[in-house]
Design an enzyme around this catalytic site. Structure first.
Site, mmCIF file in Angstrom:
data_model
loop_
_atom_site.group_PDB
_atom_site.id
_atom_site.type_symbol
_atom_site.label_atom_id
_atom_site.label_comp_id
_atom_site.label_asym_id
_atom_site.label_seq_id
_atom_site.Cartn_x
_atom_site.Cartn_y
_atom_site.Cartn_z
ATOM 1 N N LYS A 112 0.842 -1.202 0.000
ATOM 2 C CA LYS A 112 0.000 0.000 0.000
ATOM 3 C C LYS A 112 0.876 1.251 0.000
ATOM 4 O O LYS A 112 0.631 2.194 -0.754
ATOM 5 C CB LYS A 112 -0.903 0.013 1.247
ATOM 6 N N GLN B 92 -4.979 -1.550 9.716
ATOM 7 C CA GLN B 92 -4.836 -2.869 9.104
ATOM 8 C C GLN B 92 -5.452 -3.935 10.013
ATOM 9 O O GLN B 92 -5.101 -4.041 11.184
ATOM 10 C CB GLN B 92 -3.337 -3.158 8.856
ATOM 11 N N ASP C 164 -11.166 3.112 4.316
ATOM 12 C CA ASP C 164 -11.566 1.718 4.124
ATOM 13 C C ASP C 164 -13.083 1.546 4.040
ATOM 14 O O ASP C 164 -13.570 0.478 3.672
ATOM 15 C CB ASP C 164 -11.042 0.885 5.309
#
Ligand code: NAP
Length: 297
Positions: A54, A98, A121
């Protein structure tokens, strides 16, 4: 019939290129780069790889990245404090925590501590609600990256999805449920099946669009697929490599080789949905950066 391969690497490169253009626009308007803060707790090797990828891809499109690597024993309170600090940091436009988090931390509490306008997200309850209501609220929400990637791949193949029967295998908050909402918004007839569903094959055989998000290697056999269906394989499963048992390989949830002769189009694993997820994260982050210049939430 031999299915067309829906190449996630190519479509993801297009999504990243579009995001790069938006980043350049943002820089020229506001004289600062959009910034994504990534929070990683513990030393899960798969998570470390995801975070590195990422970061690399974000930098490639001119986005700033802040990595916040925390010890696996960090308390829930200290993690909430970190999120609060990132929420208040004007330089930070997107926050990604994460997953999975260590067991002593409630992921829902952490995700809901993120300012919804920085929720790159799309997992915050407010964004989940907006995605569920749909319509104009979608313009204010962030859609979770993996289903958004699947959706963009589908739309590229079939611009008008209205009236199609979409069957989604899996009902997770990360993939299955938001995927169902996106396709319902496109006026598909949506059926979601899961581990308690009886006679799954009979249902999947009715699907014009079949999305497999299960986490079971090669579960979806060729005879589960309606001839001509479009198949999106979200699954990422590491299995023993049959041609060299000392090695492993990645396979999806769909028996890809045999499905190729039944489906009209299919995503491979690897190289299908996987690359789209990160591309959509970058897309969401730059959108977040622009929205923060306009409104609060
Ligand atoms: P998850 O949270 O474990 O959810 C799996 C879903 O599959 C659940 O709804 C479960 O049903 C259902 N299921 C399990 N066994 C089943 C069976 N035998 N028959 C029918 N349904 C069954 O997984 P996830 O996070 O959604 O991820 C799914 C897969 O996608 C995994 O392989 C994951 O690695 C992959 N993934 C890929 C990406 C990417 O970037 N490409 C991103 C996210 C996830 P119940 O709800 O009844 O338990």
């Amino acid at each position: 019939m031999t299915a067309t391969i829906i190449d996630g690497k190519i479509i993801a490169a297009e999504v990243r290129a579009e995001a790069k253009v938006e980043v350049e626009k943002f820089v020229s308007l506001y004289n600062t780069n959009p910034c994504l803060a990534v929070v990683l707790v513990g030393e899960n090797p798969a998570s470390q790889v995801y975070v590195r990828t990422k970061s690399k891809m974000a930098k490639e499109i001119g986005m700033d990245i802040e990595d916040h690597i925390k010890d696996k024993d960090i308390s829930e309170k200290d993690l909430i404090d970190l999120i609060a600090q990132l929420n208040n940091d004007k330089k930070v436009n997107g926050i990604l925590v994460q997953l999975p988090l260590p067991e002593h931390i409630d992921s829902r509490v952490i995700i809901d501590a993120i300012d919804p306008i920085k929720d790159a997200d799309g997992f915050h309850a407010l964004n989940v609600g907006r995605n569920s209501i749909g319509g104009d609220l979608l313009k204010k929400s962030f859609v979770p990256c993996t289903p958004l990637g699947c959706y963009l791949m589908l739309k590229k193949n079939i611009p008008n999805l209205a009236g199609m029967h979409a069957v989604i295998i899996g009902r997770s908050n990360i993939v299955g449920k938001p995927m169902a909402q996106l396709l319902l918004e496109e006026s598909c007839t949506v059926t979601t099946v899961h581990s308690k569903t009886k006679d799954i094959e009979t249902i999947t055989r009715q699907a014009d669009i079949l999305v497999a998000a299960v986490g079971r290697p090669l579960m979806v056999k060729a005879d589960w697929i309606k001839p001509g269906a479009v198949v999106i394989d979200v699954g990422i499963n590491r299995v023993e490599n049959p041609s060299d048992t000392s090695k492993t390989m990645l396979v999806g949830d769909v028996d890809y080789v045999n499905a190729m002769s039944v489906a009209s189009a299919i995503t491979p694993v690897p190289g299908g949905v996987g690359p789209m997820t990160i591309a959509c994260l970058l897309r969401n982050t730059v959108q977040a950066a622009f929205r923060q210049k306009i409104s609060k939430i």
